[in-house]
Every structure is written in structure tokens, then in C-alpha cells.
Design an enzyme around this catalytic site. Structure first.
Site, PDB file in Angstrom:
ATOM      1  N   GLY A 273       0.827  -1.193   0.000  1.00 29.38           N
ATOM      2  CA  GLY A 273       0.000   0.000   0.000  1.00 29.38           C
ATOM      3  C   GLY A 273       0.865   1.248   0.000  1.00 29.38           C
ATOM      4  N   CYS A 274       0.227   2.356  -0.323  1.00 32.79           N
ATOM      5  CA  CYS A 274       0.981   3.613  -0.425  1.00 32.79           C
ATOM      6  C   CYS A 274       1.465   4.082   0.933  1.00 32.79           C
ATOM      7  CB  CYS A 274       0.131   4.680  -1.107  1.00 32.79           C
ATOM      8  SG  CYS A 274      -1.529   4.872  -0.434  1.00 32.79           S
ATOM      9  N   TYR A 275       0.550   4.150   1.907  1.00 33.33           N
ATOM     10  CA  TYR A 275       0.987   4.545   3.242  1.00 33.33           C
ATOM     11  C   TYR A 275       2.021   3.573   3.802  1.00 33.33           C
ATOM     12  CZ  TYR A 275      -2.914   7.929   3.821  1.00 33.33           C
ATOM     13  OH  TYR A 275      -3.781   8.985   3.714  1.00 33.33           O
TER      14      TYR A 275
END
Lengths: 344, 344, 344, 344
Positions: free
Chosen positions: A149-151
Site C-alpha cells: 500500500g501507499c501509506y
């Protein structure tokens, strides 16, 4: 040339894959599917790609044979990749899932957060978490990669050196994260309208964000001890970019933090440890696969603050996926990912 | 106190009405309806109104008796006001429609553009076009006011003095208009997402915009001659504000244009003719009912350029509606509309 | 490899040149000068370029010998290039000036608008106006190229096919142009602050913009008749992108406008004539050298409306400069300019 | 009517004071000074105020007698108010300083951070810190009020109830704060340009921000124990609004946090404790003096997270200053501060 299929190419990670692959020296995009937009030419949805994919059109998933591809990217909602993985793997096709189907190793935890039983726990078991800076060798050999995921990408890049070194209290980590609106996807929601989300700022997901279990799972891997993470995502009034401001309590203050990070990421093409005192800005990585970070110890106290920036659609999604593809196919890791960030 | 009902209060014109009326010295909002959000408290949808309308909740249209109101505002899609107008008027309730049901005088033209037969042509005939600067006396006596569109308000304010004076070629008017995204309403559309519409600019509606017939109808009234208008709307990457750049060919160049406009709008509380050489910016009217305009003759040629700014949600919608209400109920025309624009 | 010098590299056109040249297969940036920032490393001013120019630092103009370069780009304020041109040309160095010193052919007109006598009228006479779509062959042979202004590029691309065909009234052209804030340059001015210019829109330069004489000069070349142009620049609340909305009165309405434009730009790698009915958005060319345009005849009347978008820093400045360099050095015209636009 | 003078009215806090006071029922702005813009009419600098202050012009500080005022606001850089305070106080004029001259009680600490010896330590000693929610009675009697900084206001509103209750570890407080660009003032700096700061996000001031000592001083007052605060300010790509995300380690987890905050701020007109689970957004207080906050305990762990939003120019500056004026002059505390926030 790597023959490429993309499942679900109408969202932001899909169009970003297309953008990156358009300049990739070894990419040959053969098929792109979309349930809702089958028959539409890619360039009729994304004018920015005119001249790049003039003959490519979205096709219906059911009518598309992806087994002739070397690799299939899933730029879909959760649940799609795991439904198609077995058949593709059986046909010798490699899979890079940009959704969450192959990130969380514990099927029960996956089901708890995504409200779906996992369709192929055996493939989940062999899937590799696609953060090359930490799992490069495994990715090279993987048949299935769960793209982070990005986070989580930004949080791991900032916390892992500290956890590996065992110099912070892993039970009290804080990730105060801010993301541009493209992170929410290309979906029609009132809260994401320009008239709602611009000139505005807010936290969200306080009751629990799906990137939390994935992040903790990975941090524990590096920490070897239990991890507790307070994670506060916020919505920025801008398109691209994540800024994670990470806080940890130091259990030792005699370590040269700058040197620790510099050593950990020495030679990494996509992680830039900035000079002491830096405050990286998100635009410095706009449209690029580079993450930049800076380490601070405010007031020489016992808190370490790590500032990490990435482009959520590139290092946080499509760029990292291409980086994984490069590794999986023995290409130069930076192939197609070398253009400079767009500033201003 | 004026007893007020609002039909369809969940969009931007609805919440703007509530914002303005919260400070209005004679407004008593009794009811607000919403088909989709009946039962929801207003403050649970719009946190900005906490402390202002703590006891007001949306009610179902069918379950709401609006006949006890003195005036009902329709902040709805087109077609709603005309369906309810007859019953309300019969009950002695005045109507201010912020949609298009009572703007276009010719029922056939209305049907052509809005794909609905008009429900009450007789009421349409008596309805008054609610642009106070041009129809103040009629509005005072009106039972039904068709509140002008946002673009048409700005275009008329800029062109009418020229047309009245008969000094421009009415067959070749150009209105190059730019609007903030709130003008498109509070509706979930991909094209209006922050990630799509911010850091971006485009024209739209080239095949014909619904504000075109309304604008031409009104310009003809003042021109007394046929009018042809090229109207190009554009979407600005910002929330509020319309900037109309108007071009007309002068048929006489010996007229003092500045004096013409100054005289035409002398004493108007909500039209500000700026000094020669000015370039009004939209923020100078943000959240205010004032429109500002400046007149130019580039290169002392035969083209006159008029720059008009307004807040599309105020002078272009809810503020003008309140201005109309003030006139209809014998209140000071500026009541509730005196706070200064928000800058920066 | 082309040995490149850049004079004045701290502004937006300078950093954009660096960004583009970082991916150019034949570019070797040897020197970059800055009077105010000599000694500063490029990457300490522009973190986005870390890893791309780690050894390049700004040098003082007086201490920098540019005669070893093959080409020098001037990304400076007006007046600098013409002061240094003679010496460089004498040394066999080619010049591409991104400022205005070599755009306006009439020295008197230059002096009128730029308040400087021209330093080298003879070189001005031989300089080529660097809009490749109209002057490709001359550029190939040029020693000095005057790179067009951002607005003029878009206006010419839209009007020239109409003027060449002789089907519009050249005495009544209107260019309603909107530019992102980077067009104003990287200079500290209150009016360009985010807190002033965002969520805001305004016209400016009504008394006469310096791009006006340059544009008219070039339009006349194609029109062969006198040209009068009303040009209204506006400041958009965004970083990059120009949208020019062009209006002309058709003197003939029996011409297939779409076919006219398609034929005129057939084979052009950087001009995209979009399908009928299109409304190009600025983001569709963000960070790319492509200009896109669409032709409309609203209401089938006698006005033609051309919508043109470009990235003001690329096709409007640095990208076009590199396109010119490619032509001047016999490189593929698209070298270094092929990455896809950044969307979203 | 309160006779008002404003010193230094050309910045954002100055124009915001004017905006608010334009609607204040008891305000009479008699004079406004500006060293650089003496002679300029207010409306020629701020078109938004046309019709509100048509006869008011900036005057030179030296030529302006402020002793006839009842109160003087200093909307100046640091150091100005303390230089003029003694004469004004001697003349019976009350002072509200929006800069830092009267915030920090320890003259040595003031000098350390602001690089100026304090001009009047005796007046500093009597000055009252102008946060009405905590010092209302003292403000009523004050001759000099030091109006709090924007960040400190939000941090105190969020932390004080926890510190008063003694249920958090005061030695490990974290304030992750994000501010709109207007917080940096109306000054021409490259880093604050729209082209730099929009579509971008970054931390700044990591080496120590001037709001840090002020905040700690005040938190200690409520804590009665030593306080250590990690404070990370960030620059948001928007105009107005502060969002402070506050983290503290709970030393007791058996306290009803929601009830604690609700009780602490019961009856406060300008502090809105939102319902459990809320995530306040900055636009919900745009152009309003209200601060909204929400209390969370993520994962029911031992960290409390408080989300606080305010408009940095209103509750964080000019609005709070007017609130203080109201208290100092026996006016209703909410006078002039009742208009609803501007949303969208």
C-alpha cells in the site's frame, strides 16, 4: 519484451501504469481489461495517452485471455486478483497485485479487514511482499507479488532502520500521514470533489484504516518484537504525494541516526536519505519512483522524527509495481523509472 | 420574521442559503426537505452550521407542509419547483426557484433545453426574472421569482449597459466564462473530483449550455434587437467564483464607457463598477453578494472587453435569492447580505 | 553528445530544461550560471534533481567560459542573451534564447516594449523564430533561435491554419488566454503567493502584454494581411498549463475546419488535433511537449472557436527549446521529449 | 462605539481585522498605519473592502496620533508593539498585540527566540495572555493583551483539558500541526509562491519554531509539571486553516475523554467539542472564530489523539483579538464574530 496484461485499468493506478510503461524499454502492453468500459479506447478515456496507446482498447475481463502474457498487473479493487490468480499462475503467468489480496499473510486477518474469505491461502503463503528495498531477492524469484500500500511503503521506509537497530520503543510508534486525493482512487464520492476537498484538510479513518494491519505485519518482521502503531491518515488538498511524519521514542540516544539511515539505504536507487536538517517536500518526488526521507531529533530529545515523502501513485503503487516487474524479469531495476520528478 | 421553507437543501445552493440566512435579521427557517436525507440533522451533514441550526433536520418532501411558510426556496434540480408551485401559490406562499423552471418564458424553449414539458405555463407567464438590478419593481410584487443562473447573472451585468445604449453589435457577442467547481453542484462525478479538476483547466458544454437560452432571452429584452451570443464556459480549479470575460464589437467608439457603466449602476448596493484599468479578481467577492466589473477598450480599438466577477453561490445563486426575498417582503434589500468578502 | 550551457538556471524555465535534459539521450550539461547563486549546487536548490546532477553547481557568469559549449540556452530575463550573443556566435556556439531578445524582428518595436535598445540588430536579423511547426527548416540551419513565448505558441498554433486558409477576419481576432502561475516565473511577488493567487482568478495585463507584438508579428506572416488581436491573459490558480480560447469571425463557412486543422498538422509529433467535439484539458499535456487543440463552430454560426492547451513550461518554453536544439543538431526531433503527460 | 487604531494593517491579520470589524456593531476604525503604504487607500490595496472603508487610508506611523483611540491592535512584525506600548498605556489606550511581544513572560526567553531585548519588562509582566477560554477574567481587566499565536491556540485547546486532569505524560507530547499558507504572512518569498507551495506539502521549522516556547510556557501553567513538546509544523497547499493532530500517552485509561472535553468547554461559544468519532475539517471553521475538536483513543490503546481545527487568521489571530477586545470593553464576547463559516 515483457508481454503485459493489466486487469482493471480505468483507475489511477491503472493509468499510472500505462504512463510509466509507455516509456519502459522492455514493456509490451498486450491487454487491458475493464468490466464497465469494455470497447472504449484507452485514449478516449485518458487523452494524455493519445499517441502512446492509440490501438489499445479496454476489453471485457471474461473475453480476455491473459494466459499469453508474461505478467499481469491487477489494478483492481480487493478480491479480484485472488479470484484469478490460480489459473494465471498455472499458466505460468506472473502476478503483481496492486490491491491487498496478497499483502496480509494471515488469511483470518485478511478476512477481518476486507470482509472476504481468502480465495487461495496456498498462493498467499508463497506470495512475496513487494517492497524491493527489504525483499529484493525474494521478489526476483516470486510468482506472485503483493504490491505494498501507499501509506505502508512510506511508513516502513522510515521506521525499519530504527526497528532493525532496536533503538526505539516499538510499542509506541506514531505515523501521522498525509496523502493527496488520488490515493482515494478514481471514484465518484462527494467527499472527494474539488469543491469539498480542496482548500480543506482533515483526518479520516480514525476507527481503523486497512493499511494498518499490513504495516504492523511488516514492521514486526523487522522489529522481531511486538509493534503498536498509532496511524492517522489525513487527506491533503492536492493530487499526488504522501508525506509521513513518523515519531518514535528512542531507547538509546547515542546512535548516529543520520549514519544509520545512510548506511541502510546506501546504493538504493529509489530511496534518498537527505542531508541533516532537510525537510523533503512531496513535489520533489512528483511523478517519480523515488522516496526521500530526513531524520530529525527535535531539541536533541528522546523522540526521533522521520519525514518521508513519496508519490503515492508511483513508489506508493504503479512505480513500485514496475520496479517489482523489473526484478521478476531480470531487467535493470530502474528500467522505465528514471525520469526526473516534475517540479514545479 | 419571514417564515422560510427550503426544498432540497443538501446541495451547495441549499447550504449557502442556510449560511446566509443564519445571519439574516428577519429570517426564520422553519423547514428544509430532502428526499434522500430525511431524518438527518442539518449539522450532521454540514458541520460548519453547528451552533446555528442545531434543531433543524431534513424532512421528507411528502411529509412536509410548506403552506405555513411565507416563502419557499427551491434549491433543487430542474422540474421540482414547477410541480409544487400551484399548490404553494394557492396557499399564499411566495416562491423563489433557484433552478430553471421559471426563467425561460417560452415553454417550448424550456422543454427543448430541459426535456420536460412545463407543468404550469400560466404561472411561468407571471413569474419574474429575479435579477434585481434590472427588474426590481416587478420582483417586489412577484409571487414567483425565477432566480437567474450564475453565468447569466454575470453576463447580463456586463452586457446590458452596452445593449441598452445600442453601441455594440448585438449579433456578435462573446462570453468567455470561467466558473469554480461548486457551480457544478454537490454531485458525485468523476470529472469533478479534486484529483481530476484541480491543477487543471478546460472548456466544457461546447455543444450548448443550458444557460445560453436564458441569457439570450434576457439580453434581447434590453437590446430590442436580435442577439447572437457565443458562450464558452470553462471549469476553474477552485471552489467559488465566476469570472466572465465579455467581448463585443463597438458600433460607436465615441462613448465614455466608464461613465456609461458608472451611471447605469449608480446606487446599486451589489454592483461595483471598478476604476478604469482595474482587473477584478474573484476572491474580491468571495462569499459576498457583490459583483464587481471593469470596462476596457484594448488598444483603443473597436472591441470592448468587460470583466465581471461574482461568487457563483452568492450573487450567482443563494445571495441573489435572498436579495429577491428582501424585495418581496419589503425588507431592506441588503438585509443579511452585508458581511465583507473573505480575503485572503 | 551535445555540450550544453545554460545561462540563468534558477528560474522555472531553467529547472525545466534541466529536468528534460536529464532524460535526453544526447545531452551533456556542462555549465549552468547564476549571478545570485554561484557556488550553490543545483541539487541544493532543486531537491527534485538529486541523483541527476549531483556534481553540477551554479557558476558566476563572468567566471564561466561558455565557448566550449555547442549550444547555450538563455533562461534569463530579457536583455541578457543579446549582450552575450556576439561573442558566443563568433566562437561557433549556437544560441537558443528563451527570453524575448530574438523574437521581435523590428528593433524599434523591441525597444518600445522592452525599454532597451537592441544590442545586435544584425544578429536579430538572422535569428529564427523557434516555432518548429512553422519554421522547421530555418531552425535546422539557424545559429540563433528566439524561442517563442508561451502564450504566442498556443495562439499561433490555433490561428495560423485559419489565417493561412484566409477564411477569417484577421482584423478581429480574440485570444482569451489562461495561464498557470509558473508562467510568471520564479520570482517573489505578493500577487503570486499561494495565499493570493490560489482559489482565485483574474485577468491582467489589460494595458498591453509583451507577448502581444510578438504574436501579431507572426500571425501577419501567415495571414499576409493586417492583423488585429485582442489578447486577454488571465492567471489560473494552478502551477502549469495554458489554455487559449481563440475566437475569429469566419468569412467563409463552407470549409471543413476539422479537416483543415488535421491536414495542417498531419505528422506533427507535438501537435494533436483532437476529434470533433473535444474539449482538451491542460492536464492532458502536463509535463509534456505536446499541444492539443480542438476546433468548434458554436451553434453553426460564423464564429470559429479554437481551444488550445499546452504546458507553458514545456511546449511553451523549455520543451520547445529542446525541440529546437534537436533540429539544430540533426537529432531526432522528439529526442528527450517522449515521456507521457502526467495525469492525474 | 470603541475607537480603534490598527498599526500595520497591510498584512493578512490586518486585513482580517478590517474584515471582521466591518461587521462589528460597536467598532469604529479611526486609523490604520503602514510605513510602506502611507497615503494608499485601504480599498486600493484590498478591493474586497470596497464599500466598507471607502474613506480610510493608511497613514505613516510617525504622523498618526493613536492616543485618541480606545484600543490599538498591533498587526505588525515582532518588536513594534513593545516600542509603542508605554506611551499608549500612559494615555489610557488599551493594547492588543497580535505579534509575540507580550506572549512570553520571561524576557530572557523572549530575547533568545526573537533576538531583541524586551523594551518594557514591567508591561510584559502585567500583560495577559489572550486566550479567553483560559484567561477570561484577567483579559477583562487587562490593559495589554498578548494575542496567542495561531499554532499555540490550537495546541492549547487540545492539550489543556488533558493536562489539567493530569492523565497524560506531560514530558512526551507531540503536536503534528498543519497550516495554510496565509499563516506565513503576506510577504514575498519564493517558497510561498503558488507555483512552489501548491500541490505540495512539507514540514518546516524542524530546528525550532517560535511558537514552541510560548506553547510550552502555557501548557506548563495548566500542567503544573514540566512539559516537553515535540512540535512539527507543516505547510498546507491551501490558504486558511490549521489542523493540529495532537498525541499524548495516557497515564490513566479509565477516564471518559469525551466527557472531560465536553465539560471543560461547556458553554464556550467558540470551542466546539464534536461528537465521538468525528474528524473535523478545516473548512468547517473557514472565516469563523470557532475552533472544533474531536478526541480519539485509537485502538483503545494508551495514546490519546486530539484533532483540532481553527481558522489561523480568525481564532488563530484577528478573531481572537476581537474576542479579547469584546471582553476588555464589556461587550458581548461574540460581538462581530457570529457569521457562519464559509462552506464550501
Amino acid at each position: 519484451m515483457v508481454k503485459i496484461g493489466i486487469v482493471g485499468g480505468t483507475g489511477y493506478t491503472g493509468v499510472e501504469l500505462l504512463r510509466i510503461l509507455a516509456s519502459h524499454p522492455a514493456a509490451d502492453v498486450r491487454a487491458i481489461t475493464s468490466r464497465g468500459d469494455a470497447g472504449t479506447r484507452v485514449i478516449d478515456m485518458f487523452a494524455s495517452l493519445r499517441g502512446k496507446y492509440d490501438r489499445l482498447a479496454f476489453t471485457a475481463p471474461d473475453a480476455t485471455d491473459l494466459t499469453a502474457c508474461d505478467v499481469v498487473f491487477f489494478a483492481t479493487p480487493h478480491g479480484v486478483a485472488m479470484a484469478q490468480a490460480r489459473a494465471l499462475v498455472a499458466a505460468g503467468v506472473k502476478i503483481i497485485d496492486l490491491a491487498a489480496d496478497f499483502r496480509i499473510k494471515d488469511p483470518a486477518l485478511f478476512e477481518q479487514w476486507y470482509k472476504l474469505p481468502h480465495a487461495c491461502p496456498d498462493l498467499l503463503a508463497e506470495a512475496v511482499y513487494g517492497l524491493p528495498e527489504f525483499h529484493r531477492d525474494a521478489i526476483r524469484k516470486a510468482r506472485i507479488v503483493g504490491n505494498p500500500g501507499c501509506y505502508p511503503t512510506s511508513i516502513q521506509l522510515g521506521f525499519v532502520p530504527l526497528l532493525e537497530a532496536g533503538i526505539v520503543d516499538a510499542r509506541h510508534l506514531i505515523a501521522d500521514c498525509k496523502s493527496g486525493a488520488s490515493g482515494a482512487g478514481r471514484k465518484a464520492e462527494v467527499g472527494l470533489l474539488l469543491a469539498e476537498a480542496s482548500d480543506n484538510f482533515k483526518a479520516y479513518g480514525m476507527a481503523g484504516h486497512r493499511h494498518h494491519p499490513e504495516t504492523v505485519q511488516e514492521l514486526v518482521r523487522h522489529s522481531k518484537t511486538p509493534v503498536e502503531l498509532v496511524f492517522t491518515p489525513h487527506l491533503l488538498p492536492m493530487i499526488r504525494g504522501i508525506h509521513s511524519t513518523l515519531y518514535a521514542r528512542l531507547t538509546r540516544t547515542d546512535v548516529d541516526l543520520q549514519a544509520l539511515f545512510a548506511a541502510r539505504y546506501a546504493g538504493e536507487p529509489f530511496v534518498d536519505v537527505m542531508p541533516p536538517g532537510s525537510t523533503p517536500d512531496t513535489r520533489s518526488v512528483r511523478a517519480s519512483n523515488v522516496a526521500r526521507l530526513a531524520v530529525h531529533r527535535p531539541g536533541n530529545g528522546d523522540t526521533v522524527t522521520v519525514l518521508v515523502v513519496e508519490d503515492n501513485l508511483v513508489k506508493g503503487a504503479a512505480g513500485q509495481a514496475v520496479q517489482n516487474m523489473n526484478l521478476m524479469f531480470g531487467l535493470p531495476e530502474t528500467a522505465g523509472l528514471t525520469t526526473a520528478p516534475v517540479l514545479p
